[in-house]
Design an enzyme around this catalytic site. Structure first.
Site, PDB file in Angstrom:
ATOM      1  CD  GLU A  30      21.258  21.746  -6.291  1.00 47.74           C
ATOM      2  OE1 GLU A  30      22.299  22.369  -6.505  1.00 47.74           O
ATOM      3  OE2 GLU A  30      20.912  20.765  -6.966  1.00 47.74           O
ATOM      4  CG  ASN A  38      26.586  18.496  -9.961  1.00 51.21           C
ATOM      5  OD1 ASN A  38      27.158  17.582 -10.561  1.00 51.21           O
ATOM      6  ND2 ASN A  38      25.267  18.616  -9.921  1.00 51.21           N
ATOM      7  CG  HIS A  43      21.032  17.066  -9.088  1.00 48.52           C
ATOM      8  ND1 HIS A  43      20.358  17.466 -10.212  1.00 48.52           N
ATOM      9  CD2 HIS A  43      21.883  18.074  -8.770  1.00 48.52           C
ATOM     10  CE1 HIS A  43      20.782  18.671 -10.567  1.00 48.52           C
ATOM     11  NE2 HIS A  43      21.705  19.062  -9.703  1.00 48.52           N
ATOM     12  CB  SER A  87      21.983  30.387 -11.179  1.00 48.41           C
ATOM     13  OG  SER A  87      21.197  29.608 -12.049  1.00 48.41           O
TER      14      SER A  87
HETATM   15  C1  PEP Z   1      23.166  21.943  -9.748  1.00 47.68           C
HETATM   16  O1  PEP Z   1      22.541  21.512 -10.735  1.00 47.68           O
HETATM   17  O2  PEP Z   1      23.455  21.218  -8.787  1.00 47.68           O
HETATM   18  C2  PEP Z   1      23.567  23.364  -9.754  1.00 47.68           C
HETATM   19  C3  PEP Z   1      23.863  23.936  -8.617  1.00 47.68           C
HETATM   20  O3  PEP Z   1      23.595  23.940 -10.998  1.00 47.68           O
HETATM   21  P1  PEP Z   1      23.819  25.482 -11.397  1.00 47.68           P
HETATM   22  O4  PEP Z   1      24.776  26.105 -10.416  1.00 47.68           O
HETATM   23  O5  PEP Z   1      24.379  25.428 -12.784  1.00 47.68           O
HETATM   24  O6  PEP Z   1      22.467  26.117 -11.355  1.00 47.68           O
END
Ligand code: PEP
Length: 269
Positions: free
Chosen positions: A168, A11, A96, A220
């Protein structure tokens, strides 16, 4: 048992103009080999989708939109519909936390987007997850229930193989470049949340649909943490934000997924 191919989705969020996106794709093409064990998906900005679709090696990558509107056409200034994206992408990220929390997308809007995505033959990657505050208040299971049940409520059981869920936790998402130092969810937290997600799907569409649906973790993830996350019970892949903007880091994640896949194939005979 895990689904056979690991799904890794990049993403890119609101980063990189068209030429920067094209350079990153070029670097990824050079670095990444075709692996039948792994499905790789890139979600660039809406603006970069069309030019990247001309450049992309389809044996290596599929394209994904980051958002779309649920009505097919009409007076919705500034929006792009799922039907307009039909020939361009295999997937679209829906719900999201950036959209839910920064753009005020309600549970019902997310539900309508999931339905529009499926109706237009685009697989939605439905993101669900609790905020830090909700976790502290012990509301995680309720939040996951409400997000999953509402989002899937206009589908039928035959649609479920055509969706992907991403767990997430909002508190684990990086701001981009800080992904390597940001808190990630523990395997126990991830496994429990995914159990809750599958349980909610089972209640709606039965145990088989719940077991078969692909569930990703996002928050992350990096080349150092990827393997541990991928080995966690119930995880079929990763949604990667910050780390996907760096081709070395992203290819490190893919290498980790490949090593995990091939060692589990050896262990399973
Ligand atoms: C996201 O926002 O979909 C995501 C996975 O971000 P990050 O890996 O930077 O935490």
């Amino acid at each position: 048992m895990k689904n056979s191919r690991t799904l890794i989705v990049a993403n890119w969020k609101m980063n990189m103009n068209v030429s920067q996106s094209s350079i990153l794709l070029h670097r990824l093409h050079e670095r990444i080999r075709i692996r039948r064990e792994i499905e790789l998906v890139l979600a660039p900005s809406m603006l970069a989708l069309q030019p990247l679709s001309m450049q992309i090696d389809r044996r290596k990558f599929r394209l994904c939109a980051q958002n779309a509107y649920f009505v097919d056409e009409g007076p919705f200034t500034g929006e792009v519909s799922f039907s307009m994206l039909q020939d361009l992408v295999h997937y679209c990220i829906v719900g999201h936390s950036d959209r839910r929390h920064k753009f005020g997308e309600s549970l019902e809007v997310v539900r309508d987007k999931v339905a529009a995505s499926v109706r237009n033959d685009i697989m939605p990657i439905l993101c669900v997850g609790e905020t830090a505050q909700e976790r502290k208040a012990k509301e995680t299971n309720q939040v996951l229930h409400d997000q999953v049940v509402t989002a899937l409520s206009n589908l039928t059981s035959s649609d479920i193989p055509n969706i992907v869920i991403a767990y997430e936790p909002v508190w684990a998402l990086s701001a981009g470049s800080d992904y390597a130092h940001h808190e990630i969810a523990t395997p126990e937290i991830i496994a429990n949340a995914i159990k809750v997600i599958r349980h909610n799907i089972a209640e709606l569409y039965g145990k088989k649909a719940a077991a078969d649906v692909r569930v990703l973790y996002g928050g992350s993830a990096s080349s150092t943490t990827a393997r541990g996350i991928l080995e966690t019970e119930g995880v079929d892949g990763l949604l990667v934000g910050g780390a996907s903007l760096n081709y070395q880091e992203f290819s490190g994640i893919i290498d980790a997924a490949y090593r995990m896949q091939t060692s589990s194939e050896v262990n399973n005979g």
